[in-house]
Write a protein that holds these residues in place. Sequence first.
Motif, PDB file in Angstrom:
ATOM      1  N   PRO A  51       0.815  -1.229   0.000  1.00 17.22           N
ATOM      2  CA  PRO A  51       0.000   0.000   0.000  1.00 17.22           C
ATOM      3  C   PRO A  51       0.850   1.281   0.000  1.00 17.22           C
ATOM      4  O   PRO A  51       0.512   2.242  -0.696  1.00 17.22           O
ATOM      5  N   GLY A  52       1.946   1.291   0.723  1.00 16.60           N
ATOM      6  CA  GLY A  52       2.836   2.458   0.743  1.00 16.60           C
ATOM      7  C   GLY A  52       3.452   2.721  -0.621  1.00 16.60           C
ATOM      8  O   GLY A  52       3.638   3.879  -1.030  1.00 16.60           O
ATOM      9  N   MET A  53       3.764   1.645  -1.336  1.00 15.62           N
ATOM     10  CA  MET A  53       4.328   1.790  -2.687  1.00 15.62           C
ATOM     11  C   MET A  53       3.292   2.369  -3.638  1.00 15.62           C
ATOM     12  O   MET A  53       3.584   3.246  -4.443  1.00 15.62           O
ATOM     13  N   ILE A  54       2.075   1.867  -3.538  1.00 18.24           N
ATOM     14  CA  ILE A  54       0.994   2.363  -4.413  1.00 18.24           C
ATOM     15  C   ILE A  54       0.837   3.874  -4.199  1.00 18.24           C
ATOM     16  O   ILE A  54       0.715   4.635  -5.157  1.00 18.24           O
ATOM     17  N   GLU A  55       0.932   4.297  -2.953  1.00 14.58           N
ATOM     18  CA  GLU A  55       0.802   5.729  -2.628  1.00 14.58           C
ATOM     19  C   GLU A  55       1.900   6.557  -3.294  1.00 14.58           C
ATOM     20  O   GLU A  55       1.641   7.650  -3.807  1.00 14.58           O
ATOM     21  N   PHE A 109       3.424   5.991  -6.083  1.00 13.63           N
ATOM     22  CA  PHE A 109       3.179   6.148  -7.525  1.00 13.63           C
ATOM     23  C   PHE A 109       1.904   6.965  -7.780  1.00 13.63           C
ATOM     24  O   PHE A 109       1.811   7.657  -8.785  1.00 13.63           O
ATOM     25  N   GLN A 110       0.969   6.901  -6.836  1.00 11.05           N
ATOM     26  CA  GLN A 110      -0.223   7.750  -6.964  1.00 11.05           C
ATOM     27  C   GLN A 110       0.180   9.223  -6.884  1.00 11.05           C
ATOM     28  O   GLN A 110      -0.261  10.037  -7.693  1.00 11.05           O
ATOM     29  N   LYS A 111       1.054   9.550  -5.937  1.00 14.46           N
ATOM     30  CA  LYS A 111       1.512  10.942  -5.767  1.00 14.46           C
ATOM     31  C   LYS A 111       2.230  11.435  -7.010  1.00 14.46           C
ATOM     32  O   LYS A 111       2.216  12.619  -7.327  1.00 14.46           O
ATOM     33  N   ALA A 112       2.904  10.483  -7.715  1.00 12.60           N
ATOM     34  CA  ALA A 112       3.663  10.870  -8.911  1.00 12.60           C
ATOM     35  C   ALA A 112       2.796  10.788 -10.177  1.00 12.60           C
ATOM     36  O   ALA A 112       3.299  11.010 -11.279  1.00 12.60           O
ATOM     37  N   ASN A 113       1.506  10.511 -10.003  1.00 10.95           N
ATOM     38  CA  ASN A 113       0.598  10.340 -11.155  1.00 10.95           C
ATOM     39  C   ASN A 113       1.105   9.313 -12.162  1.00 10.95           C
ATOM     40  O   ASN A 113       0.927   9.478 -13.367  1.00 10.95           O
ATOM     41  N   ALA A 114       1.737   8.257 -11.659  1.00  9.97           N
ATOM     42  CA  ALA A 114       2.255   7.207 -12.543  1.00  9.97           C
ATOM     43  C   ALA A 114       1.196   6.104 -12.608  1.00  9.97           C
ATOM     44  O   ALA A 114       1.259   5.102 -11.890  1.00  9.97           O
ATOM     45  N   GLN A 115       0.202   6.310 -13.471  1.00 11.20           N
ATOM     46  CA  GLN A 115      -0.990   5.469 -13.444  1.00 11.20           C
ATOM     47  C   GLN A 115      -0.708   3.999 -13.766  1.00 11.20           C
ATOM     48  O   GLN A 115      -1.269   3.113 -13.146  1.00 11.20           O
ATOM     49  N   SER A 116       0.161   3.741 -14.746  1.00 11.09           N
ATOM     50  CA  SER A 116       0.360   2.320 -15.087  1.00 11.09           C
ATOM     51  C   SER A 116       1.025   1.564 -13.939  1.00 11.09           C
ATOM     52  O   SER A 116       0.699   0.393 -13.704  1.00 11.09           O
ATOM     53  N   ALA A 127      -0.659  -1.599 -12.004  1.00  8.94           N
ATOM     54  CA  ALA A 127       0.090  -2.859 -11.900  1.00  8.94           C
ATOM     55  C   ALA A 127       0.242  -3.275 -10.434  1.00  8.94           C
ATOM     56  O   ALA A 127       0.030  -4.439 -10.085  1.00  8.94           O
ATOM     57  N   LEU A 128       0.602  -2.317  -9.584  1.00 14.38           N
ATOM     58  CA  LEU A 128       0.804  -2.653  -8.165  1.00 14.38           C
ATOM     59  C   LEU A 128      -0.507  -3.064  -7.496  1.00 14.38           C
ATOM     60  O   LEU A 128      -0.510  -3.907  -6.590  1.00 14.38           O
ATOM     61  N   LYS A 129      -1.612  -2.501  -7.957  1.00 20.02           N
ATOM     62  CA  LYS A 129      -2.917  -2.908  -7.395  1.00 20.02           C
ATOM     63  C   LYS A 129      -3.244  -4.347  -7.771  1.00 20.02           C
ATOM     64  O   LYS A 129      -3.816  -5.094  -6.966  1.00 20.02           O
ATOM     65  N   ILE A 130      -2.900  -4.743  -8.986  1.00 15.71           N
ATOM     66  CA  ILE A 130      -3.101  -6.148  -9.395  1.00 15.71           C
ATOM     67  C   ILE A 130      -2.240  -7.059  -8.513  1.00 15.71           C
ATOM     68  O   ILE A 130      -2.694  -8.075  -7.980  1.00 15.71           O
TER      69      ILE A 130
END
Length: 272
Positions: free
Chosen positions: A182-186, A188-195, A199-202
Amino acid sequence: MTAQTLTQMAVEVLTTADGRAKTALSRAHAARWRDARAAGTPIPVGEAAPPLHPARPAAPELLDPRDVPRRRPGSPQGRIALLHAVAHIELNAVDLHWDIIARFGHVPMPMGFYDDWVKSADEESKHFNLMCDCLEELGSHYGALPAHAGMWRAAEDTRDDLLGRLAVVPMVLEARGLDVTPGMIEIFQKANAQSAVDALKIIYAEEVHHVAYGSKWFHFLCGRDNTDPVVVFHDLVRTYFHGALKPPFNEEKRAEAGIPPDFYWPLADQLR
Ligand SMILES: [Fe+2]
Ligand SMILES: [Fe+2]
């Protein structure tokens, strides 16, 4: 494809070095196993001799974890390094799941055991490819940075102990993935790196099952031996895992994966 048994298929994956080739073979073998099972004509499990170390590509260079340079996750280079580290973990996970199939072929297990690890290996193969795609989108690739050398140690240490393997790999290492993703997803979310977020959510959703398979078969074996799973788990982790478990734990996801708090809190950092 010449492999006649599931354990031979596993050895073929383990002895393929290139990441994209390894994962393509892994996915093809998983589909073959699944189709044969669905048709009611399962491929025999058999017995095979897996290599002590899986074949790996020439790059990345593998370094002692202390020598792997740390980069700030807030920078673009830091995000590439993070994706690279995850790709490395996923490639290792592909081999770990095929290795548990190949190495313990002599231990009689229900067919569901093989179904679960074949499915996990298939998913790890997808995860590796997703991470490679994200790296390539950012102008990098798997192999461009050095990676952690110690990843196979847990497999080596538990090569003669199926219960130990289940305790350390899915129930400690993969459960740790649930804590940190979850911390990693955050990031990339902050960086607007959608792909990368997608991928991390999968990965996050599918990893819960790998931990759950570990817990399921660990409890199965303890039941067969008529032993107390909590006591056995603590003993095995203390034997094979080097260091304490690190809180904070993702207690909700761990519960979902069949790992209650009495398994991990007594092994946590501050209580040792
Ligand atoms: Fe994974
Ligand atoms: Fe996994």
